[in-house]
Design a protein around this motif. Structure first.
Motif, PDB file in Angstrom:
ATOM      1  N   UNK A 426       3.568   6.432   6.881  1.00 41.93           N
ATOM      2  CA  UNK A 426       4.932   6.351   6.329  1.00 41.93           C
ATOM      3  C   UNK A 426       5.320   4.898   6.088  1.00 41.93           C
ATOM      4  N   UNK A 427       4.948   4.022   7.023  1.00 46.57           N
ATOM      5  CA  UNK A 427       5.248   2.604   6.888  1.00 46.57           C
ATOM      6  C   UNK A 427       4.460   1.992   5.726  1.00 46.57           C
ATOM      7  N   UNK A 428       3.236   2.438   5.546  1.00 43.64           N
ATOM      8  CA  UNK A 428       2.410   1.945   4.442  1.00 43.64           C
ATOM      9  C   UNK A 428       2.993   2.365   3.096  1.00 43.64           C
ATOM     10  N   UNK A 429       3.452   3.613   3.006  1.00 43.33           N
ATOM     11  CA  UNK A 429       4.055   4.105   1.760  1.00 43.33           C
ATOM     12  C   UNK A 429       5.321   3.310   1.432  1.00 43.33           C
ATOM     13  N   UNK A 430       6.108   3.025   2.454  1.00 42.33           N
ATOM     14  CA  UNK A 430       7.316   2.234   2.260  1.00 42.33           C
ATOM     15  C   UNK A 430       6.952   0.830   1.765  1.00 42.33           C
ATOM     16  N   UNK A 443      -6.741  -3.992   2.817  1.00 41.00           N
ATOM     17  CA  UNK A 443      -6.765  -4.862   3.987  1.00 41.00           C
ATOM     18  C   UNK A 443      -5.359  -5.377   4.325  1.00 41.00           C
ATOM     19  N   UNK A 444      -4.592  -5.752   3.277  1.00 46.59           N
ATOM     20  CA  UNK A 444      -3.224  -6.247   3.491  1.00 46.59           C
ATOM     21  C   UNK A 444      -2.366  -5.205   4.200  1.00 46.59           C
ATOM     22  N   UNK A 445      -2.438  -3.961   3.710  1.00 49.49           N
ATOM     23  CA  UNK A 445      -1.579  -2.911   4.251  1.00 49.49           C
ATOM     24  C   UNK A 445      -2.028  -2.515   5.656  1.00 49.49           C
ATOM     25  N   UNK A 446      -3.327  -2.493   5.887  1.00 45.81           N
ATOM     26  CA  UNK A 446      -3.833  -2.163   7.220  1.00 45.81           C
ATOM     27  C   UNK A 446      -3.329  -3.170   8.246  1.00 45.81           C
ATOM     28  N   UNK A 447      -3.348  -4.455   7.877  1.00 47.42           N
ATOM     29  CA  UNK A 447      -2.810  -5.481   8.777  1.00 47.42           C
ATOM     30  C   UNK A 447      -1.315  -5.290   8.992  1.00 47.42           C
ATOM     31  N   UNK A 448      -0.607  -4.900   7.913  1.00 50.29           N
ATOM     32  CA  UNK A 448       0.850  -4.723   7.992  1.00 50.29           C
ATOM     33  C   UNK A 448       1.223  -3.624   8.991  1.00 50.29           C
ATOM     34  N   UNK A 449       0.406  -2.549   9.014  1.00 53.19           N
ATOM     35  CA  UNK A 449       0.728  -1.434   9.926  1.00 53.19           C
ATOM     36  C   UNK A 449      -0.028  -1.550  11.252  1.00 53.19           C
ATOM     37  N   UNK A 451      -3.371  -1.649  12.142  1.00 56.56           N
ATOM     38  CA  UNK A 451      -4.557  -0.854  12.479  1.00 56.56           C
ATOM     39  C   UNK A 451      -5.735  -1.440  11.703  1.00 56.56           C
ATOM     40  N   UNK A 452      -6.952  -1.041  12.073  1.00 52.74           N
ATOM     41  CA  UNK A 452      -8.119  -1.569  11.380  1.00 52.74           C
ATOM     42  C   UNK A 452      -8.203  -1.003   9.969  1.00 52.74           C
ATOM     43  N   UNK A 453      -8.880  -1.722   9.096  1.00 49.43           N
ATOM     44  CA  UNK A 453      -9.010  -1.317   7.694  1.00 49.43           C
ATOM     45  C   UNK A 453      -9.707   0.037   7.573  1.00 49.43           C
ATOM     46  N   UNK A 454     -10.805   0.224   8.308  1.00 45.04           N
ATOM     47  CA  UNK A 454     -11.560   1.481   8.223  1.00 45.04           C
ATOM     48  C   UNK A 454     -10.732   2.659   8.729  1.00 45.04           C
ATOM     49  N   UNK A 455     -10.108   2.463   9.871  1.00 45.62           N
ATOM     50  CA  UNK A 455      -9.294   3.541  10.448  1.00 45.62           C
ATOM     51  C   UNK A 455      -8.118   3.880   9.536  1.00 45.62           C
ATOM     52  N   UNK A 456      -7.484   2.840   8.975  1.00 47.95           N
ATOM     53  CA  UNK A 456      -6.325   3.083   8.106  1.00 47.95           C
ATOM     54  C   UNK A 456      -6.740   3.852   6.859  1.00 47.95           C
ATOM     55  N   UNK A 457      -7.894   3.502   6.267  1.00 48.73           N
ATOM     56  CA  UNK A 457      -8.356   4.179   5.047  1.00 48.73           C
ATOM     57  C   UNK A 457      -8.557   5.667   5.308  1.00 48.73           C
TER      58      UNK A 457
END
Length: 526
Positions: A426-430, A443-449, A451-457
């Motif tokens: 939800x935070x990533x969509x916002x 990578x930018x969004x994963x750092x923003x929320x 969590x790791x890039x792989x896990x976030x994807x």
């Protein structure tokens, strides 16, 4: 014919002036005469003459006292003072109070008197000093308001008209409104809203409008009427418009600077005399209403506004389309865009738009019901209708509100279908909604929320139903569609505005997604 009242306690002087006026064969007419100031004041209010010949020294009320009382009552008449050698200080005071000229009694003859009257007749009435406070008194404000709102009888109106402007003066009515005052109150509370409005009203009452005599009326908090009275304006319509624009815009700019608000104003036509002030009030308000379509912080002239009417048949067809049972997000957004474009092309009166608002609101409620959603899941609070009515002021405000409402409904439906979205997604969509126009990487969004890039994807695809890159691409394309249907911005500029770094890539991906080029899309859906 110029009607004159003579006030002098010397009967011989009055007889001489009467005889001189009779020789003009109707050019000047003696409307009345009196020997004292008090009787003279009553005569002036009754006869409403064009000019006044006034002796300085009179019983019961002298000339200076009479002029001061006339100023207090708003009686402004071209005045010729009759004086003696040792009364120069009186003459000076009389000129300060608005007298336009004076003659020495022992030097009066027919030629001198008539030349003075003819010269005086061509002069504009002298305005009161801007800092006198007379124009902005509570009494004057109340009287101006009663005149505008029809609380006076016909006889009272006739008397009031002349207290604000003579028949040879030019009047303009301006109606001004603090932009987004209700939104400010909704956000900051009634107390702070009242303080802001009080500050603006105080500034209005204490700030003169240049080059004219002005009166002010507070119709309601944040909504004000100004009566501007000019001795003369340029003959050219274009020059008059430009002069009014400069005077009023400078005044409004001062209010904006001092009070940290923006103000929109409607300006009536220019009319000789004050007898049509009520109609000018209606016309200024009608001009101000166009703020809804033109936008805030503008000066809107009544002569520039046209008749409002809408294409009823087209409106009903579009509304029926929105009532359809099976619409996806793209179809619903497109229907809203077409609906608003129809209104933009053929603007409707505000009362009709309010009716449309409630029809559309009912359609939204039906959509929410069909999707088995809860209002609280879509809007920030259950008072969202009142908030909209209080905080939205322009057509574009409502346009954005409806688009946000449609997208919120489909976001909630998507969330419900997936059993709820995790807070990181939800935070990533916002984040995407707020930064889609910039370069965004996974990578930018994963750092923003956090969590790791792989896990976030993996999490994003599971929760949102599609890969992060596709979600971002779809979001940008939807924004591009909105911009293509609005305005005439270059297509390559739109591509960059929604976050595409290559114009050619944008064209190719757009055609692949919608089966047509951006240019073809614009031509079809505008």
């Amino acid at each position: 014919m110029t009607r004159i009242v003579v006030l002098d306690d010397d009967r011989i002087v009055r007889q001489y002036i009467r005889a001189t006026l009779e020789k003009t064969e109707g050019e000047f007419q003696l409307a009345g005469e009196a020997s004292g100031g008090r009787n003279g004041l009553a005569l002036i209010e009754e006869l409403k003459p064009d000019m006044l010949i006034l002796d300085i020294e009179m019983p019961s009320m002298n000339g200076i006292e009479l002029l001061a009382e006339m100023e207090r009552r708003g009686l402004k008449i071209k005045t010729l003072i009759l004086s003696c050698h040792d009364e120069f200080e009186y003459v000076r005071q009389a000129m300060k109070l608005g007298a336009a000229d004076y003659l020495l009694k022992h030097k009066i003859d027919d030629k001198t008197l008539l030349e003075a009257l003819r010269t005086l007749r061509e002069k504009p009435i002298t305005m009161y000093a801007p800092d006198s406070g007379i124009n902005n008194s509570e009494e004057k404000s109340k009287q101006f308001g009663e005149l505008l709102t029809g609380k006076m009888s016909g006889e009272e109106q006739e008397s009031a008209f002349r207290q604000f402007a003579s028949d040879n003066q030019i009047t303009v009515v301006c109606v001004a409104e603090i932009d987004y005052l209700k939104a400010f109150i909704w956000k900051n509370g009634k107390e702070q809203g009242a303080e802001l409005e009080k500050k603006v009203w105080k500034k209005i009452r204490t700030t003169p409008i240049q080059e004219c005599k002005s009166y002010y009326y507070r119709a309601e908090p944040g909504y004000y009427a100004f009566l501007l009275v000019f001795g003369e304006l340029p003959v050219s319509r274009l020059e008059t418009r430009q002069k009014l624009y400069n005077i009023i815009s400078n005044y409004v700019a001062g209010l904006t600077r001092e009070c940290q608000v923006t103000i929109t104003a409607g300006i009536s036509e220019q009319i000789l005399g004050g007898k049509r002030v009520k109609y000018q009030w209606f016309h200024a308000r009608e001009a101000l209403e166009r703020k809804f379509y033109i936008g805030c912080a503008h000066l809107i002239f009544y002569e520039e506004v046209g008749v409002l009417k809408e294409n009823e048949e087209a409106m009903n067809l579009l509304l029926d389309g929105l009532r359809g049972q099976a619409m996806n997000r793209q179809e619903a957004v497109l229907a809203v865009e077409e609906l608003f474009e129809n209104i933009r092309t053929a603007p409707m009166p505000l009362n009709r738009f309010q009716k449309f608002f409630y029809i559309f609101l009912n359609i939204l409620m039906q959509m929410i019901s069909r999707m088995n959603l809860e209002i609280e899941d879509i809007f920030k609070n259950v008072d969202f209708v009142n908030e909209a009515l209080e905080t939205l002021e322009t057509f574009e405000d409502y346009h954005k509100w409806f688009l946000d409402a449609i997208n919120s409904i489909f976001d909630a439906a998507q969330k419900a279908a997936q059993g709820g979205v995790r807070k990181e997604v939800a935070k990533a969509i916002e984040y995407i909604r707020e930064n889609y126009m910039k370069e965004i990487s996974l990578d930018d969004v994963a750092k923003y929320v956090c969590v790791s890039k792989t896990y976030f994807s993996s999490m994003f695809k599971k929760e949102a139903g599609q890969k992060f890159s596709l979600y971002l691409l779809d979001f940008r394309l939807e924004k591009a569609c909105v911009l293509l249907r609005q305005g005439n911005k270059k297509i390559y500029n739109i591509a960059y505005d929604v976050g595409f770094q290559s114009h050619n890539y944008f064209n190719n991906i757009f055609k692949e997604r919608y089966g047509m080029t951006p240019k073809e899309y614009r031509k079809r859906y505008r």
